[in-house]
Enzyme design. Structure first.
Site, PDB file in Angstrom:
ATOM      1  N   CYS A 104       0.836  -1.204   0.000  1.00  0.00           N
ATOM      2  CA  CYS A 104       0.000   0.000   0.000  1.00  0.00           C
ATOM      3  C   CYS A 104       0.874   1.259   0.000  1.00  0.00           C
ATOM      4  O   CYS A 104       1.752   1.412   0.859  1.00  0.00           O
ATOM      5  CB  CYS A 104      -0.926  -0.005   1.208  1.00  0.00           C
ATOM      6  N   HIS A 176       3.839  -5.777  -7.480  1.00  0.00           N
ATOM      7  CA  HIS A 176       3.358  -4.664  -8.290  1.00  0.00           C
ATOM      8  C   HIS A 176       4.599  -3.956  -8.816  1.00  0.00           C
ATOM      9  O   HIS A 176       5.429  -3.506  -8.034  1.00  0.00           O
ATOM     10  CB  HIS A 176       2.512  -3.714  -7.436  1.00  0.00           C
TER      11      HIS A 176
END
Length: 380
Positions: A104, A176
């Site tokens: 995050c 990611h």
């Protein structure tokens, strides 16, 4: 391509729905699952919130009656809390897969050392993973983790994170291909995903810039990833999972479904209906409002109609408004392959706790790591 194996868990299609706050609730997971196979992850909850019985956190742990494989993503910075929360998920909620969030990029998370900031503290990362894996082991539940390339281009962590994950008994790692500083801007670095695949023996899942099924196929071919994680690409497009399932089943280049507005309209109605079933009509309709823009992206629907849909408060009102849409309008080809959801601009500086970069340990003198903040008792 074969399915995805996470420990003893077999996922027929190597596709994972990324947990997205306020999006991947039980209704949306059910909607996506109705279109294709894969692993559908509940929106992120906090470890401390679960351990302390926070009501908001517990309300987020709702599963659809047809959800046979329950998957949850945990956020945490304290190894003890993460371990206890993992045990609760396995023992009390019958969860079949636990994912840990170390990706995050939101400042309110990274300023506390959580999310994408945490992998900088290598020893702390290892301790958290070990606690989660140990807690899940008696239940034969696989633990995975998701991370980013690093804080920024000068502080990369993904190769160390992969090594630590493998040593800790983690079943797979999702990467990611952006740094925390990039957030959702720019282009995902698929070369980094390929580098991680070559660096570890556990399965690597690729995440970033999968807008169509063809992108997923290309990512797997280019990187050697064991599967893909899809986030923003499915916003307002639950049928993307149908394309993904078909592409991985036949090994083709990946065809793209082009539903007309009538078909999109039917999916909007189904989405709202599922939300109302799970939350009640008033709250369900309110939750649906955020999805309107994504569903209608590129279509000719007028501003006044869009505004009215964004204020819908009942299924009857929704039906009246949807009836105005032209069912024969073709899908806007201009939207194919285009980014969806938030993008924003890269950050000049990642918000971190004071002195965070001074060492890569993170466990401190007591060996306990970061105590999760009192404010971290609400899910999401």
């Amino acid at each position: 391509m074969t399915g995805l194996r996470l420990g003893t868990l077999e996922v027929p299609t190597p596709v994972v729905l990324a947990p997205m706050a306020g999006i991947t609730n039980a209704a949306y997971r059910r909607l996506c699952a109705e279109h294709g196979a894969g692993l559908y992850v509940c929106e992120m909850i906090t470890s401390r919130g679960l351990v302390e019985g926070d009501e908001t956190t517990k309300r987020m742990l709702v599963f659809d009656e047809l959800e046979t494989v329950r998957s949850v993503q945990l956020y945490g910075t304290d190894p003890t809390y993460v371990g206890q929360a993992t045990k609760i998920l396995c023992e009390e909620y019958g969860v079949a897969h636990v994912d840990l969030n170390f990706g995050c990029p939101v400042p309110k998370v990274t300023r506390k050392g959580g999310g994408g900031a945490l992998p900088w503290k290598r020893n702390l990362l290892g301790r958290i993973l070990e606690e989660a894996v140990a807690a899940a082991a008696p239940y034969d539940v696989p633990v995975t983790m998701k991370t980013r390339k690093g804080l920024d281009d000068d502080h990369l962590t993904y190769l160390d994170a992969g090594r630590i994950a493998q040593e800790s008994g983690v079943a797979a790692i999702a990467l990611h291909g952006r740094t925390v500083a990039q957030a959702y801007s720019g282009q995902a670095d698929w070369d980094a995903i390929a580098e991680l695949v070559a660096h570890v023996d556990i399965p690597v899942l690729g995440n970033g810039d999968i807008w169509e099924a063809a992108d997923a196929v290309r990512m797997v071919e280019q990187t050697g990833a064991a599967g893909v994680v899809v986030g923003r690409g499915c916003l307002g497009r639950p049928w993307l999972f149908r394309d993904l399932a078909a592409a991985f089943a036949d090994g083709g280049p990946g065809e793209t479904t082009l539903p007309n507005l009538g078909e999109v309209r039917a999916m909007m109605r189904r989405h709202a209906e599922l939300l109302c079933e799970h939350m009640g009509e008033e709250r369900g309709c309110k939750e649906f409002r955020k999805h309107v823009t994504w569903y209608l992206k590129g279509f000719r629907a007028g501003g006044e109609l869009r505004r009215s849909l964004g204020l819908v408060d009942s299924l009857a009102a929704l039906d009246d408004l949807l009836a105005v849409l032209d069912p024969d309008e073709p899908f806007p080809a201009s939207e194919l392959g285009a980014p969806r959801g938030r993008q924003g601009a890269p950050r000049h500086k990642v918000v971190l706790p004071e002195g965070w970069l001074d060492d890569t340990d993170g466990l401190g003198e007591d060996g306990c790591g970061l105590l999760e903040d009192v404010s971290e008792t609400t899910g999401g």
